[in-house]
Design a protein around this motif. Structure first.
Motif, PDB file in Angstrom:
ATOM      1  N   GLY A   1      45.342  -6.325 -10.979  1.00  0.00           N
ATOM      2  CA  GLY A   1      45.598  -5.031 -10.653  1.00  0.00           C
ATOM      3  C   GLY A   1      44.600  -4.296 -10.050  1.00  0.00           C
ATOM      4  O   GLY A   1      43.485  -4.489 -10.139  1.00  0.00           O
ATOM      5  N   VAL A   2      44.905  -3.409  -8.998  1.00  0.00           N
ATOM      6  CA  VAL A   2      44.033  -2.680  -8.410  1.00  0.00           C
ATOM      7  C   VAL A   2      42.978  -1.711  -9.144  1.00  0.00           C
ATOM      8  O   VAL A   2      41.729  -1.783  -9.115  1.00  0.00           O
ATOM      9  N   PRO A   3      43.713  -0.797 -10.155  1.00  0.00           N
ATOM     10  CA  PRO A   3      42.482  -0.041 -10.886  1.00  0.00           C
ATOM     11  C   PRO A   3      41.669  -0.951 -11.473  1.00  0.00           C
ATOM     12  O   PRO A   3      40.313  -0.535 -11.734  1.00  0.00           O
ATOM     13  N   ALA A   4      42.011  -2.219 -12.093  1.00  0.00           N
ATOM     14  CA  ALA A   4      41.104  -2.790 -12.867  1.00  0.00           C
ATOM     15  C   ALA A   4      40.036  -3.577 -12.194  1.00  0.00           C
ATOM     16  O   ALA A   4      38.807  -3.528 -12.833  1.00  0.00           O
ATOM     17  N   LEU A   5      40.294  -3.777 -10.675  1.00  0.00           N
ATOM     18  CA  LEU A   5      39.027  -4.069  -9.886  1.00  0.00           C
ATOM     19  C   LEU A   5      38.259  -3.054  -9.603  1.00  0.00           C
ATOM     20  O   LEU A   5      36.996  -3.291  -9.386  1.00  0.00           O
ATOM     21  N   PHE A   6      38.634  -1.819  -9.496  1.00  0.00           N
ATOM     22  CA  PHE A   6      37.766  -0.786  -9.352  1.00  0.00           C
ATOM     23  C   PHE A   6      36.820  -0.691 -10.778  1.00  0.00           C
ATOM     24  O   PHE A   6      35.677  -0.136 -10.750  1.00  0.00           O
ATOM     25  N   ILE A   7      37.526  -0.740 -11.907  1.00  0.00           N
ATOM     26  CA  ILE A   7      36.547  -0.671 -13.098  1.00  0.00           C
ATOM     27  C   ILE A   7      35.689  -1.861 -13.196  1.00  0.00           C
ATOM     28  O   ILE A   7      34.416  -1.691 -13.444  1.00  0.00           O
ATOM     29  N   VAL A   8      36.001  -3.068 -12.497  1.00  0.00           N
ATOM     30  CA  VAL A   8      35.001  -4.335 -12.370  1.00  0.00           C
ATOM     31  C   VAL A   8      33.959  -3.907 -11.517  1.00  0.00           C
ATOM     32  O   VAL A   8      32.674  -4.027 -11.875  1.00  0.00           O
ATOM     33  N   ALA A   9      34.241  -3.110 -10.363  1.00  0.00           N
ATOM     34  CA  ALA A   9      33.236  -2.707  -9.419  1.00  0.00           C
ATOM     35  C   ALA A   9      32.128  -1.693 -10.117  1.00  0.00           C
ATOM     36  O   ALA A   9      31.037  -1.630  -9.992  1.00  0.00           O
ATOM     37  N   ALA A  10      32.883  -0.845 -10.968  1.00  0.00           N
ATOM     38  CA  ALA A  10      32.084   0.138 -11.641  1.00  0.00           C
ATOM     39  C   ALA A  10      30.974  -0.656 -12.796  1.00  0.00           C
ATOM     40  O   ALA A  10      29.877  -0.246 -12.575  1.00  0.00           O
ATOM     41  N   GLY A  11      31.585  -1.571 -13.389  1.00  0.00           N
ATOM     42  CA  GLY A  11      30.678  -2.272 -14.106  1.00  0.00           C
ATOM     43  C   GLY A  11      29.511  -3.015 -13.441  1.00  0.00           C
ATOM     44  O   GLY A  11      28.397  -3.172 -13.889  1.00  0.00           O
ATOM     45  N   ALA A  12      29.842  -3.604 -12.311  1.00  0.00           N
ATOM     46  CA  ALA A  12      29.044  -4.338 -11.437  1.00  0.00           C
ATOM     47  C   ALA A  12      27.595  -3.322 -10.824  1.00  0.00           C
ATOM     48  O   ALA A  12      26.729  -3.794 -10.926  1.00  0.00           O
ATOM     49  N   THR A  13      28.250  -2.142 -10.722  1.00  0.00           N
ATOM     50  CA  THR A  13      27.491  -1.085 -10.212  1.00  0.00           C
ATOM     51  C   THR A  13      26.269  -0.754 -11.130  1.00  0.00           C
ATOM     52  O   THR A  13      25.222  -0.628 -10.992  1.00  0.00           O
ATOM     53  N   LEU A  14      26.772  -0.557 -12.724  1.00  0.00           N
ATOM     54  CA  LEU A  14      25.856  -0.400 -13.848  1.00  0.00           C
ATOM     55  C   LEU A  14      24.833  -1.428 -13.841  1.00  0.00           C
ATOM     56  O   LEU A  14      23.940  -1.163 -14.191  1.00  0.00           O
ATOM     57  N   LEU A  15      25.322  -2.891 -13.580  1.00  0.00           N
ATOM     58  CA  LEU A  15      24.486  -3.672 -13.759  1.00  0.00           C
ATOM     59  C   LEU A  15      23.383  -3.639 -12.679  1.00  0.00           C
ATOM     60  O   LEU A  15      22.284  -4.279 -12.949  1.00  0.00           O
ATOM     61  N   VAL A  16      23.696  -3.291 -11.612  1.00  0.00           N
ATOM     62  CA  VAL A  16      22.811  -2.952 -10.417  1.00  0.00           C
ATOM     63  C   VAL A  16      21.451  -1.947 -11.009  1.00  0.00           C
ATOM     64  O   VAL A  16      20.465  -2.204 -11.051  1.00  0.00           O
ATOM     65  N   ALA A  17      21.878  -0.829 -11.852  1.00  0.00           N
ATOM     66  CA  ALA A  17      20.938   0.015 -12.601  1.00  0.00           C
ATOM     67  C   ALA A  17      20.244  -0.919 -13.671  1.00  0.00           C
ATOM     68  O   ALA A  17      19.019  -0.486 -13.864  1.00  0.00           O
TER      69      ALA A  17
END
Length: 240
Positions: A202-218
């Protein structure tokens, strides 16, 4: 002599840290363990930055076309995104003069993570999200999604390299930048690989995954600061 030979043989045994370090030196030249640790962490951060961007990029046009309309609106989106990106880069340049780069890295990463998570949740909404297949140029979410992804690719990458260049001298850069670029290349493969599963996840889930990955950057940046504080000389901005 026999004891020395036995010791040398044991040191060269497969899986021995000394053997692994010789391989690292063979690949990257005269690089110290401290430098390798530094560039490996930076490569990990860049992996998630590039991986997130290439996860989002294939979704950008599909979401825009579904929410806003056909390709006749895309040129306007591209043109407007240039102004949005330039405005954000100018704002970031002003903030660099006021605050240190590490603080800005935390703020910008968390800001994008919140934006991406918010977009993912809104895309699930039955009226403003993807369930409503009636395209309309007045649907703000489509424009916001397009601009967010464009800004992510420009600002996060430029912010990362600005930070790296501020803490790396030319001699060290020649030895370690290939490690950082390697992390980006792996991310550029992993991101689209995840995007092809948009129908399954699902496209919304992939946006959530990208958000989680961006938090991992921090989070990785926080780990970098905690473990390599001596490497941060030059990362201070106007705010010290």
């Amino acid at each position: 002599a026999a004891a020395a030979t036995a010791t040398a043989t044991a040191a060269a045994a497969p899986g021995d840290p000394l053997v692994e370090w010789r391989i690292v030196r063979l690949l990257y030249g005269d690089i110290s363990k401290r430098e390798f640790h530094k560039f490996f962490l930076l490569a990990s951060i860049f992996f998630f930055v590039i991986g997130s961007y290439w996860l989002l990029r294939p979704l950008k046009d599909g979401v825009f076309f579904t929410l806003v309309g056909g390709k006749e609106f895309q040129p306007y989106a591209k043109m407007c995104s240039v102004f949005v990106v330039v405005a954000l880069v100018v704002l970031y340049a002003k903030l660099v003069d006021m605050y240190n780069k590490v603080t800005l890295f935390y703020v910008v990463s968390c800001w994008f993570a919140a934006l991406l998570a918010g977009i993912g949740l809104l895309l699930l909404h039955p009226t403003v999200g993807l369930a409503n297949t009636k395209a309309d140029p007045r649907r703000v979410l489509g424009w916001a999604t397009y601009f967010t992804i464009e800004c992510y690719g420009s600002l996060m990458v430029s912010m990362f390299w600005s930070f790296v260049s501020s803490i790396t001298d030319p001699r060290s850069a020649r030895k370690g930048y290939s490690i950082v670029v390697g992390g980006a290349q792996i991310g550029a493969i992993a991101g689209p690989f995840a995007a092809v599963n948009a129908k399954a996840l699902g496209v919304p889930a992939l946006f959530i995954v990208a958000a989680g990955a961006t938090l991992l950057v921090a989070a990785l940046m926080r780990h970098f600061v905690a473990t390599l504080p001596d490497q941060l000389r030059g990362a201070a901005g106007g705010g010290g």
